[in-house]
Design a protein around this motif. Structure first.
Motif, PDB file in Angstrom:
ATOM      1  N   ARG A   1       3.617  14.311   9.983  1.00 17.11           N
ATOM      2  CA  ARG A   1       2.522  13.344   9.948  1.00 17.11           C
ATOM      3  C   ARG A   1       3.096  11.939  10.014  1.00 17.11           C
ATOM      4  O   ARG A   1       3.940  11.575   9.203  1.00 17.11           O
ATOM      5  CB  ARG A   1       1.693  13.501   8.672  1.00 17.11           C
ATOM      6  N   TYR A   2       2.630  11.174  11.003  1.00 16.10           N
ATOM      7  CA  TYR A   2       3.082   9.794  11.127  1.00 16.10           C
ATOM      8  C   TYR A   2       2.202   8.867  10.280  1.00 16.10           C
ATOM      9  O   TYR A   2       1.006   9.119  10.115  1.00 16.10           O
ATOM     10  CB  TYR A   2       3.049   9.346  12.595  1.00 16.10           C
ATOM     11  N   PRO A   3       2.775   7.810   9.736  1.00 16.61           N
ATOM     12  CA  PRO A   3       1.994   6.891   8.883  1.00 16.61           C
ATOM     13  C   PRO A   3       1.019   6.055   9.699  1.00 16.61           C
ATOM     14  O   PRO A   3       1.225   5.821  10.892  1.00 16.61           O
ATOM     15  CB  PRO A   3       3.072   6.020   8.242  1.00 16.61           C
ATOM     16  N   GLU A   4      -0.024   5.608   9.036  1.00 11.78           N
ATOM     17  CA  GLU A   4      -1.018   4.757   9.688  1.00 11.78           C
ATOM     18  C   GLU A   4      -0.898   3.306   9.215  1.00 11.78           C
ATOM     19  O   GLU A   4      -0.936   2.377  10.017  1.00 11.78           O
ATOM     20  CB  GLU A   4      -2.422   5.287   9.408  1.00 11.78           C
ATOM     21  N   LYS A   5      -0.765   3.124   7.887  1.00 12.76           N
ATOM     22  CA  LYS A   5      -0.587   1.781   7.323  1.00 12.76           C
ATOM     23  C   LYS A   5       0.736   1.789   6.557  1.00 12.76           C
ATOM     24  O   LYS A   5       0.837   2.349   5.470  1.00 12.76           O
ATOM     25  CB  LYS A   5      -1.749   1.420   6.403  1.00 12.76           C
ATOM     26  N   LEU A   6       1.728   1.173   7.129  1.00  9.86           N
ATOM     27  CA  LEU A   6       3.084   1.269   6.599  1.00  9.86           C
ATOM     28  C   LEU A   6       3.272   0.470   5.321  1.00  9.86           C
ATOM     29  O   LEU A   6       2.829  -0.677   5.210  1.00  9.86           O
ATOM     30  CB  LEU A   6       4.089   0.784   7.641  1.00  9.86           C
ATOM     31  N   LYS A   7       3.963   1.097   4.369  1.00 12.99           N
ATOM     32  CA  LYS A   7       4.390   0.412   3.148  1.00 12.99           C
ATOM     33  C   LYS A   7       5.877   0.712   2.983  1.00 12.99           C
ATOM     34  O   LYS A   7       6.262   1.859   2.832  1.00 12.99           O
ATOM     35  CB  LYS A   7       3.612   0.932   1.936  1.00 12.99           C
ATOM     36  N   SER A   8       6.711  -0.329   3.004  1.00 16.81           N
ATOM     37  CA  SER A   8       8.150  -0.132   2.879  1.00 16.81           C
ATOM     38  C   SER A   8       8.568  -0.041   1.418  1.00 16.81           C
ATOM     39  O   SER A   8       8.189  -0.899   0.607  1.00 16.81           O
ATOM     40  CB  SER A   8       8.914  -1.283   3.547  1.00 16.81           C
ATOM     41  N   LEU A   9       9.335   0.974   1.096  1.00 12.15           N
ATOM     42  CA  LEU A   9       9.862   1.110  -0.259  1.00 12.15           C
ATOM     43  C   LEU A   9      11.051   0.180  -0.436  1.00 12.15           C
ATOM     44  O   LEU A   9      12.044   0.271   0.288  1.00 12.15           O
ATOM     45  CB  LEU A   9      10.285   2.563  -0.515  1.00 12.15           C
ATOM     46  N   ASN A  10      10.944  -0.728  -1.416  1.00  7.80           N
ATOM     47  CA  ASN A  10      11.981  -1.700  -1.734  1.00  7.80           C
ATOM     48  C   ASN A  10      12.526  -1.355  -3.120  1.00  7.80           C
ATOM     49  O   ASN A  10      11.837  -1.512  -4.125  1.00  7.80           O
ATOM     50  CB  ASN A  10      11.378  -3.109  -1.711  1.00  7.80           C
ATOM     51  N   LEU A  11      13.770  -0.877  -3.172  1.00  7.90           N
ATOM     52  CA  LEU A  11      14.335  -0.432  -4.446  1.00  7.90           C
ATOM     53  C   LEU A  11      14.523  -1.579  -5.438  1.00  7.90           C
ATOM     54  O   LEU A  11      14.560  -1.350  -6.646  1.00  7.90           O
ATOM     55  CB  LEU A  11      15.668   0.275  -4.213  1.00  7.90           C
ATOM     56  N   ASP A  12      14.659  -2.806  -4.938  1.00  8.50           N
ATOM     57  CA  ASP A  12      14.786  -3.946  -5.849  1.00  8.50           C
ATOM     58  C   ASP A  12      13.473  -4.208  -6.585  1.00  8.50           C
ATOM     59  O   ASP A  12      13.463  -4.610  -7.754  1.00  8.50           O
ATOM     60  CB  ASP A  12      15.205  -5.204  -5.087  1.00  8.50           C
ATOM     61  N   LYS A  13      12.354  -3.979  -5.906  1.00  8.33           N
ATOM     62  CA  LYS A  13      11.044  -4.223  -6.505  1.00  8.33           C
ATOM     63  C   LYS A  13      10.454  -2.963  -7.134  1.00  8.33           C
ATOM     64  O   LYS A  13       9.700  -3.038  -8.102  1.00  8.33           O
ATOM     65  CB  LYS A  13      10.088  -4.767  -5.438  1.00  8.33           C
ATOM     66  N   THR A  14      10.792  -1.807  -6.560  1.00  9.39           N
ATOM     67  CA  THR A  14      10.273  -0.521  -7.049  1.00  9.39           C
ATOM     68  C   THR A  14      11.444   0.429  -7.233  1.00  9.39           C
ATOM     69  O   THR A  14      11.779   1.194  -6.329  1.00  9.39           O
ATOM     70  CB  THR A  14       9.250   0.076  -6.051  1.00  9.39           C
ATOM     71  N   PRO A  15      12.113   0.355  -8.384  1.00  9.39           N
ATOM     72  CA  PRO A  15      13.331   1.161  -8.591  1.00  9.39           C
ATOM     73  C   PRO A  15      13.069   2.652  -8.768  1.00  9.39           C
ATOM     74  O   PRO A  15      14.020   3.444  -8.727  1.00  9.39           O
ATOM     75  CB  PRO A  15      13.944   0.551  -9.846  1.00  9.39           C
ATOM     76  N   GLU A  16      11.811   3.044  -8.950  1.00  9.14           N
ATOM     77  CA  GLU A  16      11.480   4.463  -9.055  1.00  9.14           C
ATOM     78  C   GLU A  16      10.273   4.763  -8.177  1.00  9.14           C
ATOM     79  O   GLU A  16       9.280   4.028  -8.194  1.00  9.14           O
ATOM     80  CB  GLU A  16      11.185   4.858 -10.505  1.00  9.14           C
ATOM     81  N   PHE A  17      10.365   5.846  -7.407  1.00 12.23           N
ATOM     82  CA  PHE A  17       9.282   6.227  -6.487  1.00 12.23           C
ATOM     83  C   PHE A  17       9.211   7.739  -6.413  1.00 12.23           C
ATOM     84  O   PHE A  17      10.226   8.436  -6.489  1.00 12.23           O
ATOM     85  CB  PHE A  17       9.537   5.646  -5.092  1.00 12.23           C
ATOM     86  N   GLU A  18       7.991   8.243  -6.241  1.00 14.29           N
ATOM     87  CA  GLU A  18       7.805   9.675  -6.031  1.00 14.29           C
ATOM     88  C   GLU A  18       6.743   9.886  -4.962  1.00 14.29           C
ATOM     89  O   GLU A  18       5.717   9.199  -4.946  1.00 14.29           O
ATOM     90  CB  GLU A  18       7.389  10.371  -7.325  1.00 14.29           C
ATOM     91  N   GLY A  19       7.005  10.807  -4.051  1.00 15.78           N
ATOM     92  CA  GLY A  19       6.032  11.079  -3.003  1.00 15.78           C
ATOM     93  C   GLY A  19       6.389  12.341  -2.253  1.00 15.78           C
ATOM     94  O   GLY A  19       7.492  12.890  -2.395  1.00 15.78           O
ATOM     95  N   THR A  20       5.446  12.813  -1.446  1.00 11.12           N
ATOM     96  CA  THR A  20       5.651  14.023  -0.640  1.00 11.12           C
ATOM     97  C   THR A  20       6.188  13.637   0.729  1.00 11.12           C
ATOM     98  O   THR A  20       5.567  12.845   1.450  1.00 11.12           O
ATOM     99  CB  THR A  20       4.338  14.805  -0.483  1.00 11.12           C
ATOM    100  N   LEU A  21       7.337  14.172   1.078  1.00 12.40           N
ATOM    101  CA  LEU A  21       7.985  13.841   2.342  1.00 12.40           C
ATOM    102  C   LEU A  21       7.271  14.541   3.492  1.00 12.40           C
ATOM    103  O   LEU A  21       7.031  15.751   3.440  1.00 12.40           O
ATOM    104  CB  LEU A  21       9.456  14.267   2.298  1.00 12.40           C
ATOM    105  N   LYS A  22       6.921  13.769   4.532  1.00 14.12           N
ATOM    106  CA  LYS A  22       6.233  14.342   5.689  1.00 14.12           C
ATOM    107  C   LYS A  22       7.060  14.286   6.968  1.00 14.12           C
ATOM    108  O   LYS A  22       6.667  14.846   7.985  1.00 14.12           O
ATOM    109  CB  LYS A  22       4.892  13.628   5.923  1.00 14.12           C
TER     110      LYS A  22
END
Length: 265
Positions: free
Chosen positions: A213-234
């Motif tokens: 599945r390709y994204p529609e509205k992109l949000k870039s994960l920035n480890l400096d601003k968001t040091p923890e993230f969880e999501g389902t890889l597509k």
């Protein structure tokens, strides 16, 4: 299951689809096997790819001091036309620069968001195209050193793009192009020094990425601003991990960051 290690660009193997691997010091992850699984990414610390110290990463996986000292971060890396090893002139480390610059290089066309021109070592074909998220690519010329490849790229930049629109690439808003026709059209613009290295007869390389599945509205994960993230890889394309909530994570942008990766079913 949890893994921990310093991020470096994902290693790949050319298959259909492309196979991706995150390689750590004592372990590795076959990323394709994580598609449709929930994964967590947590920042742990820095680890400069040169000195190995826990020092804030400045660029390309290096701390500030090493970025300005390491030959792997010299200006000629991003601007091949600045290469001088063929003249026996040192930038930072002549032995390293000769080893990298004085080997066959390819000037190519790749179509990831649009047709663009680029340069890479011959040994990096098709890895370079995969890293850029190109779904098709073709060589224009094979030259004996990085300098000649660089001036050839500069000459062609007046007639074709040299940048990829990463947003378009990740949304898969692409169209097929006749790269053989593009190659033939651009032949006339090769510098005189490069004309003899033009590749007359070759075909496109097609690249298939593991994306469900390709994204529609992109949000870039920035480890400096968001040091923890969880999501389902597509999916994975270029050096990007693509998640179900349209978050994308450019692994290469975060080289030198030590992360803990948790995999859930």
């Amino acid at each position: 299951m949890q893994y921990q290690g310093v991020l470096k660009k994902m290693q790949t193997s050319y298959d259909s689809p492309i196979q991706y691997y995150l390689v750590f010091e004592n372990d590795f992850i076959h990323v394709n096997q994580l598609i449709n699984k929930k994964i967590g990414i947590a920042f742990v610390k820095y680890q400069c790819l040169a000195c190995g110290e826990n020092k804030k990463i400045y660029r390309q996986g290096y701390c500030y001091d090493d970025f300005f000292n390491q030959p792997q971060a010299g200006d000629w890396i991003m601007n091949p036309e600045l290469s001088k090893a063929h003249l026996d002139i040192e930038d930072r480390d002549l032995a390293y620069e000769k080893r990298v610059q004085l080997q066959p290089h390819v000037v190519y066309l790749a179509n990831s968001s649009n047709v663009k021109v680029g340069v890479t070592r011959k040994s990096q074909v098709p890895t370079r195209w995969i890293d850029q998220g190109a779904h098709e690519a073709i060589e224009i010329a094979e030259l004996p050193n990085r300098y000649l490849a660089g001036i050839t790229e500069v000459a062609l930049k007046d007639h074709v793009a040299d940048k990829t629109n990463w947003r378009t690439m990740l949304k898969n808003e692409i169209k097929d192009e006749d790269l053989v026709e593009w190659r033939n059209k651009l032949k006339q613009f090769l510098p005189a020094e490069a004309q003899e290295y033009y590749i007359e007869n070759n075909t496109e390389t097609a690249i298939d990425f593991p994306v469900e599945r390709y994204p529609e509205k992109l949000k870039s994960l920035n480890l400096d601003k968001t040091p923890e993230f969880e999501g389902t890889l597509k999916g994975v394309k270029g050096q990007y991990l693509i998640f179900e909530d349209d978050t994308v994570f450019n692994v290469r942008n975060w080289e030198g960051y030590v992360v803990a990766i948790t995999v859930n079913s």
